[in-house]
Each structure stands twice: as structure tokens, then as C-alpha cells.
Design an enzyme around this catalytic site. Structure first.
Site, PDB file in Angstrom:
ATOM      1  N   GLY A   1       0.832  -1.209   0.000  1.00  0.00           N
ATOM      2  CA  GLY A   1       0.000   0.000   0.000  1.00  0.00           C
ATOM      3  C   GLY A   1       0.865   1.258   0.000  1.00  0.00           C
TER       4      GLY A   1
ATOM      5  N   LEU B   1       1.515   3.491  -2.100  1.00  0.00           N
ATOM      6  CA  LEU B   1       1.064   4.724  -2.763  1.00  0.00           C
ATOM      7  C   LEU B   1      -0.153   5.322  -2.070  1.00  0.00           C
ATOM      8  CD1 LEU B   1       1.591   3.685  -6.492  1.00  0.00           C
ATOM      9  CD2 LEU B   1       2.955   5.298  -5.137  1.00  0.00           C
TER      10      LEU B   1
ATOM     11  N   LYS C   1     -10.528  -4.407  11.696  1.00  0.00           N
ATOM     12  CA  LYS C   1      -9.444  -3.916  12.543  1.00  0.00           C
ATOM     13  C   LYS C   1      -9.333  -4.720  13.839  1.00  0.00           C
ATOM     14  CE  LYS C   1      -7.663  -0.912   9.869  1.00  0.00           C
ATOM     15  NZ  LYS C   1      -6.356  -1.238   9.254  1.00  0.00           N
TER      16      LYS C   1
ATOM     17  N   GLN D   1      -2.202   7.019   1.532  1.00  0.00           N
ATOM     18  CA  GLN D   1      -1.969   8.245   2.311  1.00  0.00           C
ATOM     19  C   GLN D   1      -0.774   8.077   3.255  1.00  0.00           C
ATOM     20  OE1 GLN D   1      -4.809   9.171   5.401  1.00  0.00           O
ATOM     21  NE2 GLN D   1      -4.103  11.299   5.576  1.00  0.00           N
TER      22      GLN D   1
ATOM     23  N   TYR E   1     -15.178  -2.188   8.573  1.00  0.00           N
ATOM     24  CA  TYR E   1     -13.803  -1.730   8.804  1.00  0.00           C
ATOM     25  C   TYR E   1     -13.385  -2.022  10.241  1.00  0.00           C
ATOM     26  CZ  TYR E   1      -9.936   1.696   8.997  1.00  0.00           C
ATOM     27  OH  TYR E   1      -8.719   2.328   9.146  1.00  0.00           O
TER      28      TYR E   1
HETATM   29  C1  VAH Z   1     -10.833   6.238   8.170  1.00  0.00           C
HETATM   30  N1  VAH Z   1      -8.776   7.553   8.101  1.00  0.00           N
HETATM   31  O1  VAH Z   1     -11.433   7.279   8.259  1.00  0.00           O
HETATM   32  C2  VAH Z   1      -9.320   6.249   8.445  1.00  0.00           C
HETATM   33  C3  VAH Z   1      -9.034   5.993   9.900  1.00  0.00           C
HETATM   34  C4  VAH Z   1      -9.628   6.648  12.232  1.00  0.00           C
HETATM   35  C5  VAH Z   1      -9.845   6.902  10.802  1.00  0.00           C
HETATM   36  O2  VAH Z   1      -9.214   4.662  10.235  1.00  0.00           O
HETATM   37  O3  VAH Z   1     -11.370   5.215   7.880  1.00  0.00           O
END
Ligand code: VAH
Length: 320
Positions: free
Chosen positions: A6, A8, A143, A10, A139
Site C-alpha cells: 500500500g 502509494l 481492525k 496516504q 472496517y
Molecule cells: C478512516 N482515516 O477514516 C481512516 C481511519 C480513524 C480513521 O481509520 O477510515
């Protein structure tokens, strides 16, 4: 040698540049799904890699005999909510491949977690390092699962896995894509280019944030920390500030008095933001490996507006 997936993205673009500065350009193998004109595809080894392809990842790691894997390739929260099955396959399939390659080659391992690893039932103010984690976003499920998987590889195989629960990361080099906290990056770009911003996150929605230089320093400091000092591994709470859109706008107005902020709430990303902590407690990171953020909201805002102003000048002169 360090393999970065990853590269490339942020975090990746700036981390690769920093790692090449610190350890030497030829020590850092940058990989991503596709190439780009970015200087990191020319300033050191760059390889195309789809992290869901375990054999391809092993072949690259083996070719360069890497001893460290930094796995950043992932879909962020808003995109993951739009495409949950793709997010599971990429975020978890890619992570499993990176852990297996690291285990087979005996590499030290880093992957980011996020404040997104917490959910609606997590204590929201000064969220502890060890607390309930029942996120209700794909997400967040990725995580939390990732944190558990990385700790498993440490306990089962002795793999030196380490991670950070990043807050929203603010940077001026490469914008984030598909995140919930992206508003806090967009607001600075909009201030410099338009003098106004319409936020999709509501007033008084406090979330933790950190300036990218502090995030890069935290990754390097954690990876260089003495393993025997760590009683946590995946993953440490880290933060520099807790802000809402109004707080950022007020800081911008100290430099640009005419800046205006209004709102057009995106219910999906507002819903994700409201399931996350208002502020997290970074004591464990501070005591176990000396975490310290250098940039507060004022310092970050000053630097962002200066750097984006310069970027704007370059853009006007036709310099990419
Ligand atoms: C997002 N920038 O917004 C990421 C990050 C805590 C935010 O995990 O999904």
C-alpha cells in the site's frame, strides 16, 4: 530490508519517503496494486503487488530477503461500508498473506489498526487501551480481527508483530481515500483553494486526529522499541488531539479570517463517526515506548496551510 504494501496510499507515500531517508533508499521496497508517477516509484525499489496474491507477495519478499514487513494496503472505513465483502477479502486476506510471509521469512511486522476498532459500546471519552471492542462497521470488524490475528501470530509463532490504533491522519502530500475522517484533510485543501468548506461530518462530532509527521515517527519509534518493554502489541492507542469541524475551522480562521464552514451531513460517514470514541487514552504507548506527538491543532494547521499554499503555487506554475 523493509517491504511496504500500500506504498502509494496516504500513509505509504510519506512513510516510504521517510524510511528511505532514515535507512537508505535501496532498503525500502515499495509495492502497490498499480504504479504512478510518484517519486517513490523511482527513488528506490518499486514492485507491483496485489496483496491478495500470497505467492506474489512471498516471491517479492524472498527476492529482496526482507526482514521487516509494513502492511498498509487496505480499504478505509467508508469504502469498506459500501463494499463489505470486498473489504473483508482485501483487508483480511491481505493481512493473512502478509503475516504468513512474515512468519515464513522471520520478519518483524507492522500493520495499522484504528480508532475504528472501537464501537458504540466502548467508553467514548478517554477510551482506555484495554476495553470493550464491538465495532458495528465492516472496517471495525476488520481492525479488531486484525489486532487479534497479529497478537495470535505473536503468541503462537513468536512473530514480532506490532501495531498502532491510528486516529484520523492529516497530511498534505497524498489525500486519503474512502475514510470517515477525510473531512479533516479536505477542509484544509478547501480553505486554500476556495476559502470555504462544506463538511459531511456534523458540528460537535469529536474524533481523535494526528498530523502525519507524528504518525510516521510513531511507526518508527514503535518498531525500534525494545521488545521486552512491550506489554501490549496489537494495537497501541495513539492520538495528538480530539477535534470537531468547528475547532479546525476556528484554527484556520486565525490564519484566514474569511474562511467559512457549512454542513451537508453524509448519514453513512456520520453514523460511522458517532460509533467511534470522542477521545482515546494513549498512556500505554507513552509508558511502554515513549510515544509523544509534536503537533497540536495550532501547529498542524499552520504547517498544513503553509505547505498547501506552496503546493498551490507549484500547481499554478504547472509543476506537479
Ligand atoms: C478512516 N482515516 O477514516 C481512516 C481511519 C480513524 C480513521 O481509520 O477510515
Amino acid at each position: 530490508k523493509i517491504l511496504v504494501t500500500g506504498a502509494l496510499g496516504q500513509i505509504g507515500t510519506e512513510l516510504v519517503m521517510k524510511l528511505r531517508e532514515v535507512y537508505g533508499a535501496d532498503q525500502v521496497i515499495a509495492t502497490d496494486l498499480k504504479s504512478s508517477a510518484h517519486e517513490i516509484t523511482r527513488s528506490g525499489p518499486f514492485e507491483l503487488l496485489d496483496v491478495t496474491n500470497d505467492k506474489a507477495m512471498f516471491d517479492i519478499a524472498n527476492k529482496y530477503q526482507v526482514d521487516t514487513v509494513i502492511h498498509l494496503a487496505a480499504l478505509l472505513s467508508a469504502t469498506a461500508e459500501e463494499k463489505p465483502l470486498l473489504a473483508w477479502n482485501l483487508n483480511m486476506g491481505g493481512l493473512m498473506n502478509a503475516l504468513e510471509v512474515s512468519r515464513e521469512l522471520g520478519c518483524q511486522f507492522f500493520t495499522p489498526s484504528s480508532i475504528g476498532a472501537f464501537g458504540p459500546t466502548t467508553p467514548k471519552d478517554n477510551t482506555p487501551q484495554d476495553t470493550i471492542q464491538r465495532p458495528n462497521t465492516m472496517y471495525g470488524v476488520n481492525k479488531v480481527s486484525g489486532e487479534l490475528l497479529c497478537d495470535y501470530y505473536f503468541h503462537k509463532y513468536g512473530l514480532d508483530t506490532r501495531g498502532l490504533r491510528f486516529p484520523g491522519l492529516i497530511s498534505y502530500m497524498t489525500p486519503p481515500g474512502g475514510g470517515t475522517t477525510d473531512y479533516a484533510v479536505e477542509i484544509y485543501y478547501a480553505a486554500v483553494t476556495a476559502g470555504k468548506y462544506t463538511s459531511y461530518i456534523a458540528k460537535d462530532t469529536n474524533m481523535d486526529m494526528m498530523y502525519m509527521p507524528d504518525a510516521l515517527e510513531a511507526i518508527i519509534d514503535l518498531m525500534e522499541a525494545d521488545s521486552s518493554r512491550l506489554s501490549h502489541r496489537n494495537s497501541f492507542n495513539v492520538t495528538a488531539m480530539s477535534v470537531d469541524p468547528e475547532a479546525i475551522a476556528a484554527e484556520i480562521r486565525k490564519q484566514m479570517p474569511d474562511f467559512t464552514l457549512d454542513y451537508q451531513i453524509d448519514p453513512v460517514r456520520q453514523g460511522i463517526a458517532e460509533s467511534w470514541p470522542h477521545s482515546i487514552d494513549a498512556t500505554a504507548a507513552k509508558t511502554e515506548w515513549g510515544f509523544k506527538a509534536q503537533y497540536d491543532l495550532e501547529a498542524m494547521t499552520k504547517d498544513m496551510l503553509v505547505q498547501l499554499g506552496k503546493k498551490g503555487e507549484l500547481f499554478k506554475r504547472g509543476v506537479s
